[in-house]
Design an enzyme around this catalytic site. Structure first.
Site, short mmCIF file in Angstrom:
data_model
loop_
_atom_site.label_atom_id
_atom_site.label_comp_id
_atom_site.label_asym_id
_atom_site.label_seq_id
_atom_site.Cartn_x
_atom_site.Cartn_y
_atom_site.Cartn_z
N HIS A 3 44.90 52.62 44.08
CA HIS A 3 44.17 52.95 44.85
C HIS A 3 43.05 52.30 45.01
O HIS A 3 42.35 51.54 44.29
CB HIS A 3 42.96 54.98 44.76
CG HIS A 3 42.44 54.05 43.50
ND1 HIS A 3 40.94 53.84 43.68
CD2 HIS A 3 42.73 54.76 42.15
CE1 HIS A 3 40.58 54.10 42.19
NE2 HIS A 3 40.98 54.42 41.12
N GLU B 181 44.91 60.41 36.97
CA GLU B 181 44.47 58.98 35.98
C GLU B 181 44.41 59.87 34.55
O GLU B 181 44.24 61.34 34.45
CB GLU B 181 43.09 58.80 36.17
CG GLU B 181 42.53 57.54 35.71
CD GLU B 181 43.26 56.33 35.91
OE1 GLU B 181 44.38 56.66 34.52
OE2 GLU B 181 43.04 55.48 36.15
#
Length: 193
Positions: free
Chosen positions: A16, A86
């Site tokens: 990202h 994550e």
């Protein structure tokens, strides 16, 4: 014989774009932060790296920083993959590793882990499920839009390495890599695109 002759997919990873915490070096696990303006620009720039590739499957972490990156990079209809979230940093969420090392100079997340969060093996098990999904996808190219530590662990697992070896694969914000094959051996084909 080429990779296509074996029907083995390539796994592309895109981290990202920048967030306030990735910029400051804070552990950002499950805190659902938006991209910064710079992170949005980075995600748009990633479109030129990935734009010419025909992805048969695009997966994204459910967190907004990954979903927004996927959309801005040209994949607004990416499928949410819960396993691509994550690392849950537990008590270290929002803390910089440099600050942890002030109290424990030997600290490394790869060997010390995080209190009240996921273990490295927990994250590795999720990465293995994503690898399995890619291998069974029956498409030539799979893209996963996810996070720094997760992408590093996913790379190690693609290569058949222990998850701790992810420590060797740095991946900047909104940077991509391509994992593929040397004949039938999993390999890194390109890194930091």
């Amino acid at each position: 014989m080429s990779v296509e002759d074996f029907g083995l997919p390539k796994l592309w990873l895109l981290r990202h774009g920048e967030t306030e915490w990735s910029k400051s070096g804070q552990y950002t696990g499950l805190t659902d932060l938006p991209l910064t303006a710079e992170g949005e620009d980075q995600a748009r720039e990633a479109k030129s790296t990935l734009g010419g590739v025909d992805f048969g499957l695009v997966l994204t972490s459910p967190l907004q920083r990954a979903r927004t990156t996927a959309a801005l990079a040209g994949f607004p209809d990416a499928t949410v993959e819960p396993n691509a979230v994550e690392w849950d940093y537990g008590d270290y969420e929002g803390i910089r590793s440099a600050d942890i090392r002030k109290e424990n100079p030997d600290y490394l997340i790869w060997t010390h882990g995080v209190p009240h969060g996921e273990t490295l093996d927990d994250v590795s098990a999720r990465a293995d499920r994503v690898v399995e999904r890619a291998l069974n996808s029956e498409v030539e190219n799979v893209l996963v839009v996810a996070h720094g530590h997760f992408c590093r662990i996913l790379t190690a697992r693609w290569l058949g390495l222990a998850p701790i070896e992810g420590r060797h694969f740095l991946l900047g914000t909104a940077k991509a890599c391509r994992l593929g094959w040397d004949k039938r051996t999993p390999a890194v084909e390109a890194w930091g695109l």
